[in-house]
Design a protein around this motif. Sequence first.
Motif, PDB file in Angstrom:
ATOM      1  N   ILE A  83       1.359   0.723   2.100  1.00 24.80           N
ATOM      2  CA  ILE A  83       0.960  -0.341   1.159  1.00 24.80           C
ATOM      3  C   ILE A  83      -0.487  -0.753   1.419  1.00 24.80           C
ATOM      4  CG2 ILE A  83       1.342  -2.768   0.511  1.00 24.80           C
ATOM      5  CD1 ILE A  83       4.355  -2.232   0.746  1.00 24.80           C
ATOM      6  N   TYR A  84      -0.884  -0.871   2.692  1.00 28.63           N
ATOM      7  CA  TYR A  84      -2.289  -1.236   2.977  1.00 28.63           C
ATOM      8  C   TYR A  84      -3.248  -0.179   2.432  1.00 28.63           C
ATOM      9  CZ  TYR A  84      -0.667  -4.995   6.026  1.00 28.63           C
ATOM     10  OH  TYR A  84      -0.070  -6.133   6.512  1.00 28.63           O
ATOM     11  N   LYS A  85      -2.813   1.086   2.446  1.00 28.26           N
ATOM     12  CA  LYS A  85      -3.682   2.153   1.901  1.00 28.26           C
ATOM     13  C   LYS A  85      -3.871   1.976   0.401  1.00 28.26           C
ATOM     14  CE  LYS A  85      -2.244   6.033   4.751  1.00 28.26           C
ATOM     15  NZ  LYS A  85      -1.526   7.305   4.674  1.00 28.26           N
ATOM     16  N   LEU A  86      -2.779   1.664  -0.284  1.00 33.25           N
ATOM     17  CA  LEU A  86      -2.793   1.633  -1.757  1.00 33.25           C
ATOM     18  C   LEU A  86      -3.357   0.335  -2.321  1.00 33.25           C
ATOM     19  CD1 LEU A  86      -1.586   3.873  -3.650  1.00 33.25           C
ATOM     20  CD2 LEU A  86       0.215   2.215  -4.168  1.00 33.25           C
ATOM     21  N   ARG A  87      -3.249  -0.759  -1.564  1.00 33.90           N
ATOM     22  CA  ARG A  87      -3.632  -2.077  -2.081  1.00 33.90           C
ATOM     23  C   ARG A  87      -4.647  -2.708  -1.132  1.00 33.90           C
ATOM     24  NH1 ARG A  87       0.556  -4.688  -5.181  1.00 33.90           N
ATOM     25  NH2 ARG A  87      -0.861  -6.455  -5.177  1.00 33.90           N
ATOM     26  N   PRO A  88      -5.935  -2.440  -1.354  1.00 33.24           N
ATOM     27  CA  PRO A  88      -6.955  -2.925  -0.407  1.00 33.24           C
ATOM     28  C   PRO A  88      -7.005  -4.442  -0.269  1.00 33.24           C
ATOM     29  CG  PRO A  88      -7.926  -1.488  -2.099  1.00 33.24           C
ATOM     30  CD  PRO A  88      -6.483  -1.660  -2.458  1.00 33.24           C
ATOM     31  N   GLU A  89      -6.562  -5.177  -1.292  1.00 35.51           N
ATOM     32  CA  GLU A  89      -6.634  -6.646  -1.229  1.00 35.51           C
ATOM     33  C   GLU A  89      -5.467  -7.245  -0.435  1.00 35.51           C
ATOM     34  OE1 GLU A  89      -5.102  -4.983  -3.476  1.00 35.51           O
ATOM     35  OE2 GLU A  89      -3.691  -6.190  -4.626  1.00 35.51           O
TER      36      GLU A  89
END
Length: 247
Positions: free
Chosen positions: A95-101
């Motif tokens: 998830i951190y990879k896909l959603r930088p915010e």
Amino acid sequence: MKPAKKSKIKLPTAPKDLLADLVLANKILFGLNVVDAFGHISVRHPNDPSKYLMSRHLPPGMVTPKDIALFDLESTPLTHSDKPQYSERFIHGEIYKLRPEVMSVIHCHARPLIPFANAKGAKLRPMFHMCGFLGCGVPVFEIRKAGGNTDMLIRTPQLGKALADTLGDKNVVLMRGHGATMIGISIPEVVFRAVYSMENAAIQMQAHLLGDRGEVEFLNAEESELSARGRNVPRAWSLWKHQFGKA
Ligand SMILES: [Zn+2]
């Protein structure tokens, strides 16, 4: 001739306040029955977005600051690597990879959410003003599509990525036969979303029993947007800090 010095990668240190909040969040989630012996919360490293912090393999109610490990986005532990880690840590890294915010992620098996993950055609929708963050939609992850028959756990980066893809740009994803995962831009926000997703599921179920032919009125898109602007989060966090901070 002097022996060459052992090269050691310098790992970013985490602010003490952030570690304290992460430990507190574990206690809050356990205290409010969002997690039991299982489930976890992580936070992206504030000084290095390619790393995140999360407890080593422990029941959330037992986590202390010294148990917080550092991971890269492949979910490889960079500290505490001699200890067991959560098998489902790939949820967080992918998830951190896909959603930088996204700055914080919770994965839980909160019981009130599971009927909405399993019942065909059921949709978790915002019942009241505390849950406007559900108004953009709550997708359901079907692990069979991603991995066939499994033990339902997100044990690989591939399953983690499939889950992150199903979450997409939403705030919460339900997981059929398993639980849920939610994201936020801070620890207090994601804890708030986990607690109130669960509350919403409980009262939505009651409303379906009461409503005419099970019909229920939900917050519409504008009501959801207006009520989801984060004003409730600091007050809830201050109460939970007061309630669980010394436990
Ligand atoms: Zn799980």
